[in-house]
Structure formats: structure tokens, C-alpha cells
Design a protein around this motif. Structure first.
Motif, PDB file in Angstrom:
ATOM      1  N   PRO A 195     -13.328  10.894 -13.275  1.00 22.28           N
ATOM      2  CA  PRO A 195     -12.955  12.145 -12.814  1.00 22.28           C
ATOM      3  C   PRO A 195     -12.550  13.234 -13.797  1.00 22.28           C
ATOM      4  O   PRO A 195     -11.989  12.812 -14.938  1.00 22.28           O
ATOM      5  CB  PRO A 195     -11.757  11.979 -11.941  1.00 22.28           C
ATOM      6  N   LEU A 196     -12.830  14.477 -13.312  1.00 22.51           N
ATOM      7  CA  LEU A 196     -12.403  15.618 -14.363  1.00 22.51           C
ATOM      8  C   LEU A 196     -10.717  15.400 -14.156  1.00 22.51           C
ATOM      9  O   LEU A 196     -10.053  15.010 -13.172  1.00 22.51           O
ATOM     10  CB  LEU A 196     -12.724  16.986 -13.513  1.00 22.51           C
ATOM     11  N   ASP A 197     -10.212  15.985 -15.155  1.00 20.36           N
ATOM     12  CA  ASP A 197      -8.729  15.777 -15.639  1.00 20.36           C
ATOM     13  C   ASP A 197      -7.800  16.208 -14.487  1.00 20.36           C
ATOM     14  O   ASP A 197      -6.512  15.741 -14.581  1.00 20.36           O
ATOM     15  CB  ASP A 197      -8.278  16.063 -17.059  1.00 20.36           C
ATOM     16  N   PHE A 198      -7.973  17.112 -13.813  1.00 18.31           N
ATOM     17  CA  PHE A 198      -7.001  17.751 -12.821  1.00 18.31           C
ATOM     18  C   PHE A 198      -6.786  17.034 -11.609  1.00 18.31           C
ATOM     19  O   PHE A 198      -6.168  17.489 -10.423  1.00 18.31           O
ATOM     20  CB  PHE A 198      -7.167  19.291 -12.552  1.00 18.31           C
ATOM     21  N   VAL A 199      -7.897  15.707 -11.423  1.00 26.28           N
ATOM     22  CA  VAL A 199      -7.777  15.141 -10.149  1.00 26.28           C
ATOM     23  C   VAL A 199      -7.035  13.964 -10.454  1.00 26.28           C
ATOM     24  O   VAL A 199      -7.067  12.957 -11.307  1.00 26.28           O
ATOM     25  CB  VAL A 199      -8.859  14.731  -9.549  1.00 26.28           C
ATOM     26  N   LYS A 200      -6.091  13.438  -9.405  1.00 29.39           N
ATOM     27  CA  LYS A 200      -5.251  12.202  -9.747  1.00 29.39           C
ATOM     28  C   LYS A 200      -5.316  11.451  -8.518  1.00 29.39           C
ATOM     29  O   LYS A 200      -5.688  11.896  -7.423  1.00 29.39           O
ATOM     30  CB  LYS A 200      -3.658  12.742  -9.931  1.00 29.39           C
ATOM     31  N   HIS A 201      -5.265  10.058  -8.817  1.00 30.43           N
ATOM     32  CA  HIS A 201      -5.474   8.993  -7.626  1.00 30.43           C
ATOM     33  C   HIS A 201      -4.238   8.457  -7.143  1.00 30.43           C
ATOM     34  O   HIS A 201      -3.278   7.905  -8.113  1.00 30.43           O
ATOM     35  CB  HIS A 201      -6.536   8.318  -7.883  1.00 30.43           C
ATOM     36  N   THR A 202      -4.136   8.330  -5.765  1.00 35.41           N
ATOM     37  CA  THR A 202      -2.678   7.416  -5.293  1.00 35.41           C
ATOM     38  C   THR A 202      -3.322   6.384  -4.296  1.00 35.41           C
ATOM     39  O   THR A 202      -4.481   6.006  -4.349  1.00 35.41           O
ATOM     40  CB  THR A 202      -1.656   8.466  -4.627  1.00 35.41           C
ATOM     41  N   THR A 203      -2.434   5.564  -4.025  1.00 38.45           N
ATOM     42  CA  THR A 203      -2.466   4.294  -3.160  1.00 38.45           C
ATOM     43  C   THR A 203      -3.723   4.350  -2.163  1.00 38.45           C
ATOM     44  O   THR A 203      -3.523   5.338  -1.270  1.00 38.45           O
ATOM     45  CB  THR A 203      -1.343   3.761  -2.534  1.00 38.45           C
ATOM     46  N   ALA A 204      -4.388   3.477  -1.796  1.00 39.61           N
ATOM     47  CA  ALA A 204      -5.126   3.739  -0.536  1.00 39.61           C
ATOM     48  C   ALA A 204      -4.558   2.966   0.538  1.00 39.61           C
ATOM     49  O   ALA A 204      -3.631   2.032   0.296  1.00 39.61           O
ATOM     50  CB  ALA A 204      -6.407   2.749  -0.951  1.00 39.61           C
ATOM     51  N   PRO A 205      -4.672   3.623   1.818  1.00 37.61           N
ATOM     52  CA  PRO A 205      -3.828   3.081   2.712  1.00 37.61           C
ATOM     53  C   PRO A 205      -4.299   1.796   3.502  1.00 37.61           C
ATOM     54  O   PRO A 205      -4.509   1.650   4.580  1.00 37.61           O
ATOM     55  CB  PRO A 205      -4.003   4.347   3.803  1.00 37.61           C
ATOM     56  N   ASP A 206      -4.545   0.843   2.655  1.00 35.96           N
ATOM     57  CA  ASP A 206      -5.583  -0.241   3.014  1.00 35.96           C
ATOM     58  C   ASP A 206      -4.535  -1.528   2.999  1.00 35.96           C
ATOM     59  O   ASP A 206      -4.238  -2.426   2.193  1.00 35.96           O
ATOM     60  CB  ASP A 206      -6.398  -0.476   1.705  1.00 35.96           C
ATOM     61  N   PHE A 207      -4.127  -1.626   4.409  1.00 33.67           N
ATOM     62  CA  PHE A 207      -3.100  -2.820   4.658  1.00 33.67           C
ATOM     63  C   PHE A 207      -3.588  -4.028   4.519  1.00 33.67           C
ATOM     64  O   PHE A 207      -3.134  -4.701   4.120  1.00 33.67           O
ATOM     65  CB  PHE A 207      -2.720  -2.556   6.059  1.00 33.67           C
ATOM     66  N   TYR A 208      -5.043  -4.279   4.729  1.00 32.20           N
ATOM     67  CA  TYR A 208      -5.618  -5.404   4.793  1.00 32.20           C
ATOM     68  C   TYR A 208      -5.460  -6.020   3.174  1.00 32.20           C
ATOM     69  O   TYR A 208      -5.080  -7.144   2.831  1.00 32.20           O
ATOM     70  CB  TYR A 208      -6.774  -5.692   5.264  1.00 32.20           C
ATOM     71  N   ASN A 209      -5.914  -5.250   2.242  1.00 30.23           N
ATOM     72  CA  ASN A 209      -5.798  -5.638   0.853  1.00 30.23           C
ATOM     73  C   ASN A 209      -4.725  -5.507   0.068  1.00 30.23           C
ATOM     74  O   ASN A 209      -4.415  -6.178  -0.872  1.00 30.23           O
ATOM     75  CB  ASN A 209      -7.171  -5.095   0.009  1.00 30.23           C
ATOM     76  N   GLY A 210      -3.941  -4.245   0.677  1.00 25.31           N
ATOM     77  CA  GLY A 210      -2.574  -3.802  -0.070  1.00 25.31           C
ATOM     78  C   GLY A 210      -1.398  -4.107   0.063  1.00 25.31           C
ATOM     79  O   GLY A 210      -0.574  -3.855  -0.678  1.00 25.31           O
ATOM     80  N   ALA A 211      -1.341  -4.736   1.415  1.00 27.39           N
ATOM     81  CA  ALA A 211       0.229  -4.983   1.500  1.00 27.39           C
ATOM     82  C   ALA A 211       0.639  -6.199   1.035  1.00 27.39           C
ATOM     83  O   ALA A 211      -0.048  -6.984   0.640  1.00 27.39           O
ATOM     84  CB  ALA A 211       0.258  -5.272   3.177  1.00 27.39           C
ATOM     85  N   ASP A 213       2.978  -9.547   0.673  1.00 27.66           N
ATOM     86  CA  ASP A 213       3.502 -10.684   1.582  1.00 27.66           C
ATOM     87  C   ASP A 213       4.846 -10.266   2.388  1.00 27.66           C
ATOM     88  O   ASP A 213       5.824  -9.856   2.004  1.00 27.66           O
ATOM     89  CB  ASP A 213       3.922 -11.989   1.126  1.00 27.66           C
ATOM     90  N   GLY A 214       4.779 -10.450   3.942  1.00 34.92           N
ATOM     91  CA  GLY A 214       5.854 -10.119   4.524  1.00 34.92           C
ATOM     92  C   GLY A 214       6.056  -8.406   4.794  1.00 34.92           C
ATOM     93  O   GLY A 214       6.821  -8.160   5.663  1.00 34.92           O
ATOM     94  N   GLU A 215       5.309  -7.423   4.330  1.00 36.04           N
ATOM     95  CA  GLU A 215       5.213  -6.241   4.498  1.00 36.04           C
ATOM     96  C   GLU A 215       4.622  -5.835   5.815  1.00 36.04           C
ATOM     97  O   GLU A 215       3.614  -6.232   6.107  1.00 36.04           O
ATOM     98  CB  GLU A 215       4.604  -5.628   3.309  1.00 36.04           C
ATOM     99  N   SER A 216       5.413  -5.141   6.787  1.00 29.04           N
ATOM    100  CA  SER A 216       5.049  -4.517   8.043  1.00 29.04           C
ATOM    101  C   SER A 216       3.861  -3.437   7.859  1.00 29.04           C
ATOM    102  O   SER A 216       4.019  -2.716   6.460  1.00 29.04           O
ATOM    103  CB  SER A 216       6.049  -4.167   9.098  1.00 29.04           C
ATOM    104  N   GLU A 217       3.190  -2.917   8.875  1.00 27.14           N
ATOM    105  CA  GLU A 217       2.501  -1.688   8.581  1.00 27.14           C
ATOM    106  C   GLU A 217       3.241  -0.569   8.268  1.00 27.14           C
ATOM    107  O   GLU A 217       2.976   0.361   7.402  1.00 27.14           O
ATOM    108  CB  GLU A 217       1.676  -1.580   9.749  1.00 27.14           C
TER     109      GLU A 217
END
Ligand code: PLP
Length: 480
Positions: A195-211, A213-217
């Protein structure tokens, strides 16, 4: 009058072109550079040439009929043969095939369409309301435009340094330089130095892959918001202009955000005066069971971009909606500068606007959103039935968009080897059973049929998908 003839100089056809022969497939390979295509694979397998459309079906040049289970590219919501849209185009073509909207010019279909879009707009952020529509030709252009508007807005408010843009990993926002920088998927950035340098990326709201253990939605949503806040603080809130977000992520894998996600994200953005731009290019116009994904997910954006189903994709048109909060300072600044210095030749193109207007009227006349709501439970239950295949790790659906995600081990969520291209192999087999689907990154297959699909067609389409997966099972068993 003289005609130029080819000489064997640098302008002559390549040897590949000379050897091409006359079949459409060989001429396609010789002359046509395809978007999002592996050129070597195209050369080996040849193109798949589509010849006709009929409701939810397309027919190829060999006469094979397929369910278009992805509405093309998530876009032909009213199917592939709607005569009303063809008539609307022809009528406008005959009246005025082109005019522009620079310097105060306009055409009636664009006026009517802008009014209709604002009348149907979702609730906006803060105490504001959506008040203006700007037209472009594609989703990418709409997102580039929205980004420039974020910059213009902040410059107008005397804080020109507030221009960094945040998007979420796995988000898809298009392919122009700015949009591709926001598209946080490797396939759209690798090889381009993005990406061009002024664009930053944050966490995907991907519960199935990103949560964890034990974390609720709800816990996971809180962590996504906390990680967004950390990023804003690291970058400096005075330098962050906006977050762009799809209400439901499409091309990144049909990712439905966890409960409470957008209210928590919005609270962080409001705290640091960062705008929220909803990318409704896929979700807009009924896909999630409401007119807007922003309503389904309670996004309340400051700006919104839309395209695709705006015209049921019959002609290229997209739009940026601005809340009055964003529009007012932009208008004031433009007045001072003497012009709002942005616009496309095809902004508010009369034929595209006429087709989009008719598409939106048809949505209302035929209660397409009501139809999606009525049929969505059947769509979901047919997707959930795919759990009988033990190589499926996760199934999800909302409205008429859904996905299945493969897992080598359902209990642990372990993935297949990426080199096995498991989803692409399944898509190829399902296509033999008469349904066109698409493999998405992360071993996911998306479902996004035209919104006009009937109950009987949903059943037949999923029967065919299941037959394809039955055939695929033997292969999957060998790879597990
Ligand atoms: N935004 C989203 C959410 C999309 O899915 C797409 C395309 O799939 C785009 C933007 C880009 O649209 P276009 O291909 O019309 O430039």
C-alpha cells in the motif's frame, strides 16, 4: 484517405498473435489481457466464454447453462435478462446518450436518482443525515473519491495533516492506487509496491479465525476496537482522517462482524474525530436483508460508497453519499477555491443513471428487500446443511450472502496446505454440476446469487453444490 499497413517493425503483431488461429478462445489468449487472471493458466486452459443470460442463469458459448451463484461479481442483483433495464437504457440512449455534470450541467435521471438515494439513505453518524450524492463509474473510483473528500474536508477544517486512512485486514475496496492500498489482501498489492504509505491496516472482524480461546463475540469486538484505538494513538489522532469498512466483508471471505462490533468501533472513531466511511459496494441495495448493510450492522457512517447493484451492474455507475456534516465544510472550501476540483467524464452519465434509477424503482415496486428477507432463512439453512461435509470448518450467511470455509480438521480449525488450493478445486468441480461460484482467499467459497432467486432455484442450486461436494469428497479425503 490512406490506411496504415503493418510492417514487420516494433508495431507488428507478436508471433503468438500471428499463430493465434481464428477461434475466439485463441484470439482471446492472444489479444486480451484479463483482470485478476493468471496468464499462464489462461494460456493452458483457455477462457470460459459466456454468451447469454437468463434470470439467475448464464449460458456459455457451448450451450452449457449455469446458476450464477455469485451474481457475476456480487453485482447483478436483478438477474441477467431484466427487460425493464434494457428498455430504460434504450430510451435514454435515444434521447441523450451522453452529457456531463461539470459546471452545473445535469440530466433528469441523475437528479431523480440522487433524490431517491438520499430518500433511502441509512442513518448517518453523529446527529447528521445523508444529504448529497456524488456519482462515479466504479466502486474503486467511489472509494478514491471518498478518500479525497476526507482530505478536502479536513483541509477545509484547518487540519490538512489529518489524512491517514485506516482499513481492515482482509477488506476489499478496489484496485485504483488509493483503493488498492486500502484493499488489505496480498493478491491486490503484491508486485505493485502497495500500500501507499498513508494507508494503515487494523484487525479484521473475523471471529472464526481471529478470536482467542474462550473469547466471546462481544469480547472479540472489544479487542478489535481496542486494537483500532492503539493504532490511532500510535499514528497520532491528529493525522488519522477516516476508517473505511465494509458492513459485511465480501471478497475477503464474507466475514460477518461479531455482535456489538460497529458500536464499539464507532465509539473509538468519535473519540478521535475520525470519519467512518461505509463501503457498501457489495452490501448496498438489499444484499444483507436491508436496503443497506449499514442498517443490518448498525454502522451509521459519515460517508457511504456504493456501486454494483446500484444499476444491477447493467452499466457502470457508482456513488458516494455524504452526510451534511461532511458536505458543508467541503462546499464552503470549494466556494472559497472557486471550484470543487474533482469529477469524472462519466460522473452521472445519463444512460447509466437512467438504468440505475429504473433498477432502484424495480427494487421498490417488486419489494426485493422483502423477498430477500423472506427467502434468507431457506438460503441459510441450505448453507448450514453443508456441515455434513467434514472438510467444512465454518458456514455463515446473512441475507443472500454467505460462505463456506474449509478446514483440514474441523475440531482444531487447522487449514489445508495453501498450495493445495482446495477451494479453487472445489469450485471447478461444482461448476461441472452447473453452478458458478468463486474461491476467496483463505480456502473460502462465497455464495451471492441474484436477489431475484426463487425458493425452488435456491434448492436446485444447493442440490447441485452438494452433488459437486460429494464428488469433491474423495479428493478432500486424500488431502486431509
Ligand atoms: N468495494 C468493495 C466492497 C468491492 O467488493 C469492490 C469490488 O468487488 C470494490 C469496492 C471495487 O469496485 P470496482 O471493481 O467496481 O472498482
Amino acid at each position: 484517405l490512406t490506411f496504415r499497413t503493418f510492417e514487420m517493425t516494433q508495431n507488428s503483431p507478436s508471433s503468438e498473435q500471428q499463430l493465434a488461429g481464428n477461434s475466439p478462445a485463441s484470439r482471446d489468449i492472444a489479444f486480451h489481457m484479463h483482470p485478476y487472471t493468471n496468464p499462464a493458466m489462461l494460456g493452458d486452459a483457455g477462457p470460459h466464454i459466456m454468451a447469454q443470460g437468463n434470470g439467475v442463469f448464464v449460458v456459455d458459448d457451448a450451450g452449457n447453462q449455469f446458476y450464477e451463484g455469485m451474481s457475476g461479481l456480487w453485482c447483478t442483483s436483478l438477474g441477467f435478462s431484466e427487460p425493464e433495464l434494457i428498455d430504460a437504457a434504450m430510451a435514454q440512449f435515444k434521447k441523450l446518450p451522453f452529457y456531463h455534470s461539470f459546471a452545473g450541467k445535469t440530466v433528469n435521471p441523475a437528479i431523480d436518482l440522487a433524490e431517491l438515494l438520499i430518500a433511502n439513505a441509512p442513518p448517518a453518524g453523529g446527529d447528521s443525515v445523508m444529504s448529497k450524492v456524488f456519482f462515479a463509474a466504479s466502486g474503486s473510483e467511489a472509494n478514491d473519491t471518498a478518500m479525497k473528500m476526507v482530505w478536502y474536508y479536513n483541509a477545509a477544517l484547518g487540519r490538512p495533516e489529518k489524512r491517514k486512512i485506516i482499513s481492515r485486514r482482509k477488506g476489499y475496496h478496489g484496485v485504483t492506487m488509493a483503493a488498492a492500498s486500502m484493499t488489505a489482501l496480498a493478491y491486490a498489492q503484491d508486485g505493485f509496491g502497495l500500500p501507499l504509505d498513508f494507508v494503515k491496516h487494523t484487525t479484521a472482524p473475523d471471529f472464526y479465525n481471529g478470536a482467542k480461546d474462550g473469547e466471546s463475540e462481544e469480547d472479540f469486538a472489544s479487542r478489535c476496537a481496542a486494537e483500532l484505538e492503539t493504532l490511532i494513538l500510535e499514528e497520532g489522532p491528529e493525522t488519522v482522517g477516516a476508517l473505511f469498512a465494509e458492513p459485511v466483508m465480501g471478497a475477503g471471505g464474507v466475514i460477518i462482524p461479531p455482535r456489538t462490533y460497529f458500536e464499539k468501533i464507532r465509539a473509538v472513531l468519535e473519540k478521535y474525530d475520525v470519519l467512518l466511511v461505509a463501503d457498501e459496494v457489495i452490501c448496498g441495495f438489499g444484499r444483507t436483508g436491508n436496503m443497506w448493510g449499514s442498517q443490518t450492522m448498525d454502522v451509521r457512517p459519515d460517508m457511504l460508497t456504493c456501486a454494483k447493484a446500484l444499476s444491477s451492474a447493467y452499466l457502470p455507475i457508482s456513488a458516494v453519499m455524504l452526510s451534511e456534516k461532511v458536505y458543508a465544510p467541503i462546499a464552503k472550501q470549494a466556494e472559497q477555491l472557486g471550484i470543487f476540483g474533482h469529477g469524472y467524464t462519466y460522473s452521472a452519465h445519463p444512460v447509466c443513471a437512467a438504468v440505475a434509477l429504473r433498477a432502484q424503482q424495480l427494487m421498490q415496486e417488486r419489494d426485493i428487500v422483502g423477498h430477500v428477507r423472506r427467502i434468507a432463512p431457506q438460503f441459510k439453512s441450505r448453507i448450514e446443511r453443508l456441515a455434513r461435509f467434514d472438510f467444512i470448518g465454518n458456514l455463515r450467511a446473512i441475507g443472500l450472502i454467505g460462505a463456506m470455509e474449509f478446514a483440514a480438521n474441523r475440531q482444531t480449525g487447522e487449514k489445508f496446505e495453501p498450495s493445495q488450493k482446495i477451494a479453487a478445486q472445489a469450485v471447478a468441480i461444482i461448476q461441472k454440476h452447473g453452478v458458478i461460484l468463486r474461491a476467496l482467499p483463505g480456502d473460502i467459497i462465497g455464495f451471492c446469487p441474484p436477489l431475484i432467486i426463487t425458493a425452488a432455484e435456491i434448492d436446485d442450486m444447493f442440490d447441485r453444490i452438494e452433488s459437486g461436494l460429494d464428488e469433491f469428497s474423495a479428493l478432500a479425503a486424500k488431502l486431509c
